[in-house]
Scaffold this active site. Structure first.
Site, short mmCIF file in Angstrom:
data_model
loop_
_atom_site.label_atom_id
_atom_site.label_comp_id
_atom_site.label_asym_id
_atom_site.label_seq_id
_atom_site.Cartn_x
_atom_site.Cartn_y
_atom_site.Cartn_z
N ILE A 1 87.88 19.47 49.16
CA ILE A 1 86.78 18.53 48.97
C ILE A 1 85.77 18.64 50.12
CG2 ILE A 1 86.24 16.05 48.93
CD1 ILE A 1 89.02 15.65 47.52
N ASN B 1 86.50 13.24 56.23
CA ASN B 1 87.23 13.78 55.07
C ASN B 1 88.60 14.34 55.42
OD1 ASN B 1 87.42 15.29 52.32
ND2 ASN B 1 87.59 16.91 53.87
N SER C 1 88.94 8.09 51.22
CA SER C 1 90.24 7.43 51.06
C SER C 1 91.00 8.13 49.93
CB SER C 1 90.03 5.94 50.80
OG SER C 1 91.27 5.31 50.62
N SER C 2 91.61 7.34 49.08
CA SER C 2 92.37 7.89 47.95
C SER C 2 92.57 6.79 46.92
CB SER C 2 93.74 8.37 48.45
OG SER C 2 94.60 8.57 47.34
N TYR D 1 101.25 7.52 53.56
CA TYR D 1 99.90 8.09 53.42
C TYR D 1 98.92 7.03 52.90
CZ TYR D 1 96.25 10.70 50.85
OH TYR D 1 95.05 11.17 50.34
N LYS E 1 95.44 5.37 54.35
CA LYS E 1 94.16 5.36 53.62
C LYS E 1 93.65 3.94 53.45
CE LYS E 1 93.29 9.73 52.89
NZ LYS E 1 92.14 10.34 53.58
P1 NDP Z 1 92.81 20.06 51.86
O1 NDP Z 1 94.26 19.86 52.11
O2 NDP Z 1 92.37 21.04 50.84
O3 NDP Z 1 92.08 20.39 53.23
C1 NDP Z 1 92.31 19.58 54.33
C2 NDP Z 1 91.19 19.80 55.31
O4 NDP Z 1 91.40 18.91 56.42
C3 NDP Z 1 91.16 21.19 55.87
O5 NDP Z 1 89.84 21.51 56.19
C4 NDP Z 1 92.00 21.07 57.13
O6 NDP Z 1 91.65 22.02 58.14
C5 NDP Z 1 91.62 19.67 57.58
N1 NDP Z 1 92.69 19.04 58.34
C6 NDP Z 1 93.93 18.71 57.91
N2 NDP Z 1 94.63 18.17 58.91
C7 NDP Z 1 93.82 18.15 59.98
C8 NDP Z 1 93.97 17.74 61.32
N3 NDP Z 1 95.11 17.22 61.78
N4 NDP Z 1 92.92 17.89 62.15
C9 NDP Z 1 91.76 18.40 61.72
N5 NDP Z 1 91.56 18.82 60.48
C10 NDP Z 1 92.57 18.69 59.61
O7 NDP Z 1 92.21 18.60 51.57
P2 NDP Z 1 91.71 17.94 50.20
O8 NDP Z 1 90.41 18.53 49.83
O9 NDP Z 1 92.81 17.90 49.23
O10 NDP Z 1 91.49 16.42 50.69
C11 NDP Z 1 90.37 16.02 51.41
C12 NDP Z 1 90.45 14.50 51.60
O11 NDP Z 1 90.54 13.87 50.33
C13 NDP Z 1 91.68 14.06 52.39
O12 NDP Z 1 91.36 12.97 53.21
C14 NDP Z 1 92.65 13.62 51.29
O13 NDP Z 1 93.57 12.65 51.75
C15 NDP Z 1 91.68 13.05 50.27
N6 NDP Z 1 92.21 13.04 48.92
C16 NDP Z 1 92.51 14.22 48.29
C17 NDP Z 1 93.00 14.22 46.99
C18 NDP Z 1 93.32 15.48 46.25
O14 NDP Z 1 93.90 15.38 45.16
N7 NDP Z 1 92.96 16.65 46.75
C19 NDP Z 1 93.24 12.93 46.30
C20 NDP Z 1 92.88 11.78 47.04
C21 NDP Z 1 92.38 11.83 48.30
P3 NDP Z 1 92.39 23.47 58.20
O15 NDP Z 1 91.86 24.26 57.05
O16 NDP Z 1 92.01 24.04 59.51
O17 NDP Z 1 93.86 23.21 58.07
#
Ligand code: NDP
Length: 255
Positions: A18, A97, A148-149, A162, A166
């Protein structure tokens, strides 16, 4: 003419999923985007080069949220990148995000205090201090968008810790919206439902089909479905929305 011409944006966790789609959309509207990531430098560079191929502007910023000194490191890279490209360190849009989830299949009975603390450190504490730190840089009329979520309103026992984290990020939107209104800065929450972030699980059609049934539209979300909502909130057209919880789950929360 893009809706975000001459604006700057920070998107945390923009190397993948996202966050990447959001960085792409904001840049398509004209914003210079700081593409933040934790460890996956190659993915962050891919996001930056996709933006540049489309004629946009972006640069990568590394900082592992949840580690000591995280927000300081993030802003060192952010301010340096902005200064090199714009001459100052003003930021117009902050998208919190980046997030981590409870490991799949972990029952609530088995979550350890360390896992719980990590979720709160990355998903709640870091966004709070990012907003706090960004107050020096945010322009009047700026935007803060917290991801959030739907799970703050849809029970899933495997994700209780989690979802608690959120729930906490949503409080940033509520209270900072009031605090920053005098500067015309809006602060909102976007809550995605199940969204294809390119991870392996989305390659198994039977699982995708099951997940799709949760949405009123009977499909899983695409990252751009959420990115478009964030981009709208970042635009001037959303100037009258603040402190809001925006359900971007494709109707999953309708039950
Ligand atoms: P991804 O798991 O695809 O990507 C996560 C991103 O966050 C990556 O860019 C990663 O960096 C970065 N990241 C993770 N942990 C850390 C950390 N400790 N410090 C810095 N950067 C970090 O995420 P999504 O696209 O699935 O989700 C994005 C947001 O949307 C999140 O907040 C998630 O909770 C929320 N969300 C997602 C849903 C889904 O179904 N996908 C549903 C509901 C909410 P790197 O690549 O370097 O690891």
């Amino acid at each position: 003419m893009g809706r975000l011409n001459n604006k700057t944006a920070l998107v945390t966790g923009a190397s993948r999923g996202i966050g990447r789609a959001t960085a792409m959309r904001l840049s398509e509207e004209g914003a210079l985007v700081a593409v933040h990531y934790a460890t996956n430098e190659a993915a962050a560079r891919e996001t930056v080069s996709s933006i540049e191929k489309n004629g946009g502007r972006a640069f990568p910023v590394r900082a592992e949220l949840g580690a000591s000194g995280d927000v300081h490191e993030l802003f060192l890279g952010l301010e340096q990148g902005l200064k090199e490209r714009t001459g100052d360190t003003t930021i117009d849009v902050v998208v919190n995000n980046a997030g981590e989830t409870t490991p799949a299949g972990l029952a609530p009975e088995d979550v350890t205090p360390e896992q719980f603390d990590r979720l709160f450190a990355v998903n709640a504490k870091a966004p709070y201090f990012i907003v706090q730190r960004a107050l020096n840089n945010l322009s009047d009329g700026g935007r803060v968008i917290n991801i959030s979520s739907g799970l703050t309103r849809f029970a899933n026992p495997e994700q209780v810790a989690y979802s608690m984290s959120k729930g906490a990020i949503e409080q940033i939107s509520l209270h900072f919206a009031r605090h920053l209104a005098s500067r015309r800065i809006t602060v909102n929450t976007v809550a995605p439902g199940i969204t294809n972030n390119g991870s392996e699980i989305f390659e198994t059609p039977e699982i995708v089909e099951q997940m799709a049934q949760l949405s009123a539209f009977k499909r899983v979300g695409e990252a751009v479905d959420v990115a478009d909502v964030v981009t709208f909130l970042a635009s001037d057209e959303a100037r009258w929305i603040t402190g809001a919880f925006i359900d971007a789950s494709g109707g999953t929360l309708l039950g």
